[in-house]
Design a protein around this motif. Structure first.
Motif, PDB file in Angstrom:
ATOM      1  N   GLY A  78       0.819  -1.197   0.000  1.00 14.38           N
ATOM      2  CA  GLY A  78       0.000   0.000   0.000  1.00 14.38           C
ATOM      3  C   GLY A  78       0.852   1.245   0.000  1.00 14.38           C
ATOM      4  N   VAL A  79       0.214   2.346  -0.264  1.00 14.07           N
ATOM      5  CA  VAL A  79       0.861   3.644  -0.221  1.00 14.07           C
ATOM      6  C   VAL A  79       0.189   4.426   0.887  1.00 14.07           C
ATOM      7  CG1 VAL A  79       1.268   5.770  -1.502  1.00 14.07           C
ATOM      8  CG2 VAL A  79       1.362   3.587  -2.683  1.00 14.07           C
ATOM      9  N   LYS A  80       0.977   5.144   1.647  1.00 15.97           N
ATOM     10  CA  LYS A  80       0.422   5.989   2.699  1.00 15.97           C
ATOM     11  C   LYS A  80       0.706   7.435   2.370  1.00 15.97           C
ATOM     12  CE  LYS A  80       0.987   2.677   6.421  1.00 15.97           C
ATOM     13  NZ  LYS A  80       1.649   2.381   7.683  1.00 15.97           N
ATOM     14  N   ILE A  81      -0.253   8.277   2.698  1.00 17.86           N
ATOM     15  CA  ILE A  81      -0.087   9.715   2.536  1.00 17.86           C
ATOM     16  C   ILE A  81      -0.330  10.362   3.890  1.00 17.86           C
ATOM     17  CG2 ILE A  81      -1.216  11.774   1.614  1.00 17.86           C
ATOM     18  CD1 ILE A  81      -1.449  10.464  -1.011  1.00 17.86           C
ATOM     19  N   PHE A  82       0.541  11.279   4.238  1.00 13.02           N
ATOM     20  CA  PHE A  82       0.382  12.051   5.462  1.00 13.02           C
ATOM     21  C   PHE A  82       0.047  13.478   5.059  1.00 13.02           C
ATOM     22  CE2 PHE A  82       3.260   8.600   6.478  1.00 13.02           C
ATOM     23  CZ  PHE A  82       2.627   8.050   7.574  1.00 13.02           C
ATOM     24  N   ILE A  83      -1.051  13.989   5.598  1.00 14.07           N
ATOM     25  CA  ILE A  83      -1.526  15.323   5.241  1.00 14.07           C
ATOM     26  C   ILE A  83      -1.993  16.029   6.514  1.00 14.07           C
ATOM     27  CG2 ILE A  83      -3.864  14.516   4.729  1.00 14.07           C
ATOM     28  CD1 ILE A  83      -3.855  16.496   2.369  1.00 14.07           C
ATOM     29  N   LEU A  84      -1.846  17.329   6.539  1.00  9.10           N
ATOM     30  CA  LEU A  84      -2.276  18.084   7.715  1.00  9.10           C
ATOM     31  C   LEU A  84      -3.777  17.927   7.921  1.00  9.10           C
ATOM     32  CD1 LEU A  84      -0.187  21.316   7.245  1.00  9.10           C
ATOM     33  CD2 LEU A  84       0.136  19.559   8.967  1.00  9.10           C
ATOM     34  N   TYR A  85      -4.189  17.898   9.172  1.00 12.00           N
ATOM     35  CA  TYR A  85      -5.597  17.666   9.505  1.00 12.00           C
ATOM     36  C   TYR A  85      -6.515  18.707   8.882  1.00 12.00           C
ATOM     37  CZ  TYR A  85      -9.860  17.067  12.190  1.00 12.00           C
ATOM     38  OH  TYR A  85     -11.164  16.874  12.538  1.00 12.00           O
ATOM     39  N   ASP A  86      -6.115  19.970   8.941  1.00 12.56           N
ATOM     40  CA  ASP A  86      -6.973  21.041   8.435  1.00 12.56           C
ATOM     41  C   ASP A  86      -7.261  20.889   6.945  1.00 12.56           C
ATOM     42  OD1 ASP A  86      -6.988  22.129  10.969  1.00 12.56           O
ATOM     43  OD2 ASP A  86      -5.263  23.405  10.570  1.00 12.56           O
ATOM     44  N   GLU A 110      -8.446   3.740   4.021  1.00 11.01           N
ATOM     45  CA  GLU A 110      -8.645   4.103   5.430  1.00 11.01           C
ATOM     46  C   GLU A 110      -8.126   5.509   5.668  1.00 11.01           C
ATOM     47  OE1 GLU A 110      -7.339   1.379   8.539  1.00 11.01           O
ATOM     48  OE2 GLU A 110      -7.096  -0.141   6.978  1.00 11.01           O
ATOM     49  N   THR A 111      -8.755   6.191   6.611  1.00  4.34           N
ATOM     50  CA  THR A 111      -8.243   7.478   7.079  1.00  4.34           C
ATOM     51  C   THR A 111      -8.074   7.393   8.593  1.00  4.34           C
ATOM     52  OG1 THR A 111     -10.442   8.413   7.391  1.00  4.34           O
ATOM     53  CG2 THR A 111      -9.415   8.759   5.252  1.00  4.34           C
ATOM     54  N   HIS A 112      -6.941   7.878   9.072  1.00  4.45           N
ATOM     55  CA  HIS A 112      -6.659   7.859  10.514  1.00  4.45           C
ATOM     56  C   HIS A 112      -6.238   9.247  10.971  1.00  4.45           C
ATOM     57  CE1 HIS A 112      -6.799   3.530  10.925  1.00  4.45           C
ATOM     58  NE2 HIS A 112      -5.991   3.412   9.896  1.00  4.45           N
ATOM     59  N   ASN A 113      -6.883   9.732  11.995  1.00  6.20           N
ATOM     60  CA  ASN A 113      -6.460  10.953  12.661  1.00  6.20           C
ATOM     61  C   ASN A 113      -5.413  10.505  13.689  1.00  6.20           C
ATOM     62  OD1 ASN A 113      -6.152  13.337  14.014  1.00  6.20           O
ATOM     63  ND2 ASN A 113      -8.289  13.502  14.654  1.00  6.20           N
ATOM     64  N   LEU A 114      -4.152  10.685  13.349  1.00  5.99           N
ATOM     65  CA  LEU A 114      -3.078  10.159  14.192  1.00  5.99           C
ATOM     66  C   LEU A 114      -3.114  10.758  15.585  1.00  5.99           C
ATOM     67  CD1 LEU A 114      -0.083   9.960  11.724  1.00  5.99           C
ATOM     68  CD2 LEU A 114      -1.568   8.132  12.501  1.00  5.99           C
ATOM     69  N   LEU A 115      -3.093   9.912  16.570  1.00  6.15           N
ATOM     70  CA  LEU A 115      -3.099  10.261  17.992  1.00  6.15           C
ATOM     71  C   LEU A 115      -4.322  11.064  18.404  1.00  6.15           C
ATOM     72  CD1 LEU A 115       0.650  11.182  18.470  1.00  6.15           C
ATOM     73  CD2 LEU A 115      -0.471   9.022  19.014  1.00  6.15           C
ATOM     74  N   GLU A 116      -5.326  11.160  17.534  1.00  8.17           N
ATOM     75  CA  GLU A 116      -6.565  11.889  17.835  1.00  8.17           C
ATOM     76  C   GLU A 116      -6.287  13.315  18.309  1.00  8.17           C
ATOM     77  OE1 GLU A 116      -9.576  10.658  17.145  1.00  8.17           O
ATOM     78  OE2 GLU A 116      -8.628   8.840  16.419  1.00  8.17           O
ATOM     79  N   GLN A 117      -5.238  13.930  17.759  1.00  7.80           N
ATOM     80  CA  GLN A 117      -4.865  15.285  18.170  1.00  7.80           C
ATOM     81  C   GLN A 117      -5.231  16.343  17.141  1.00  7.80           C
ATOM     82  OE1 GLN A 117      -3.349  16.200  21.157  1.00  7.80           O
ATOM     83  NE2 GLN A 117      -3.910  14.132  21.728  1.00  7.80           N
ATOM     84  N   LEU A 120      -2.454  15.588  12.251  1.00  2.08           N
ATOM     85  CA  LEU A 120      -2.006  14.883  11.060  1.00  2.08           C
ATOM     86  C   LEU A 120      -2.967  13.746  10.736  1.00  2.08           C
ATOM     87  CD1 LEU A 120       0.498  14.821   9.127  1.00  2.08           C
ATOM     88  CD2 LEU A 120       1.448  13.094  10.647  1.00  2.08           C
ATOM     89  N   ILE A 121      -3.246  13.556   9.447  1.00  2.02           N
ATOM     90  CA  ILE A 121      -4.097  12.462   8.994  1.00  2.02           C
ATOM     91  C   ILE A 121      -3.259  11.525   8.139  1.00  2.02           C
ATOM     92  CG2 ILE A 121      -6.043  11.848   7.499  1.00  2.02           C
ATOM     93  CD1 ILE A 121      -7.432  14.345   8.401  1.00  2.02           C
ATOM     94  N   GLU A 122      -3.413  10.237   8.395  1.00  2.00           N
ATOM     95  CA  GLU A 122      -2.762   9.217   7.583  1.00  2.00           C
ATOM     96  C   GLU A 122      -3.818   8.590   6.679  1.00  2.00           C
ATOM     97  OE1 GLU A 122      -0.344   5.072   8.278  1.00  2.00           O
ATOM     98  OE2 GLU A 122      -1.976   5.616   9.632  1.00  2.00           O
ATOM     99  N   LEU A 123      -3.542   8.562   5.381  1.00  2.00           N
ATOM    100  CA  LEU A 123      -4.453   7.942   4.424  1.00  2.00           C
ATOM    101  C   LEU A 123      -3.789   6.690   3.889  1.00  2.00           C
ATOM    102  CD1 LEU A 123      -5.328  11.110   2.326  1.00  2.00           C
ATOM    103  CD2 LEU A 123      -6.680  10.119   4.153  1.00  2.00           C
TER     104      LEU A 123
END
Length: 129
Positions: A78-86, A110-117, A120-123
């Protein structure tokens, strides 16, 4: 121990901007098929354009170990993308991500809000066939 959220957001933004990748986010749109149902429109709806993110295509296959007869299951790379939450909070599962430089298209799995903070979002993506 506490930390300054704005400081962390700025550090993450700086990390992403050191090796940025521009992406376009598309979403399937549906139109009437004339018989009371819906069909996928040929032109996808553009959700966002020119978003800046960090691409991680060096991920190894996911290894799932279960206690079933199947044992271990290897998933496709898979490929992961990290993008700012906003910027990334508008992205949903099943959206299509197009990487502008290469023109390659991926589907969001999948989308993950890393550390629920809300920093950062991981896709997680898979190749769009």
């Amino acid at each position: 121990m506490s930390y300054d959220v704005n400081y962390v957001k700025n550090q993450v933004r700086r990390a992403i901007e050191t090796a940025p990748t521009k992406i376009k986010v598309l979403r399937n749109s549906w139109v009437s098929d004339g018989y009371g149902g819906k069909k996928r429109d040929k032109a996808n709806e553009v959700v966002a354009d020119d978003l800046v993110c960090l691409v991680d295509n060096s991920t190894v296959p996911d290894l799932l170990a279960n206690s079933t007869d199947a044992g271990k299951i290897f998933a496709q790379n898979g490929v992961k993308i990290f993008i700012l939450y906003d910027e990334g909070k508008i992205i949903q599962r099943a959206d299509i991500i197009e990487i502008k430089n290469s023109g390659r298209r991926y589907r969001v799995v999948e989308t993950h809000n890393l550390l629920e903070q809300d920093i950062l979002i991981e896709l997680k993506l898979e190749v769009n066939d």
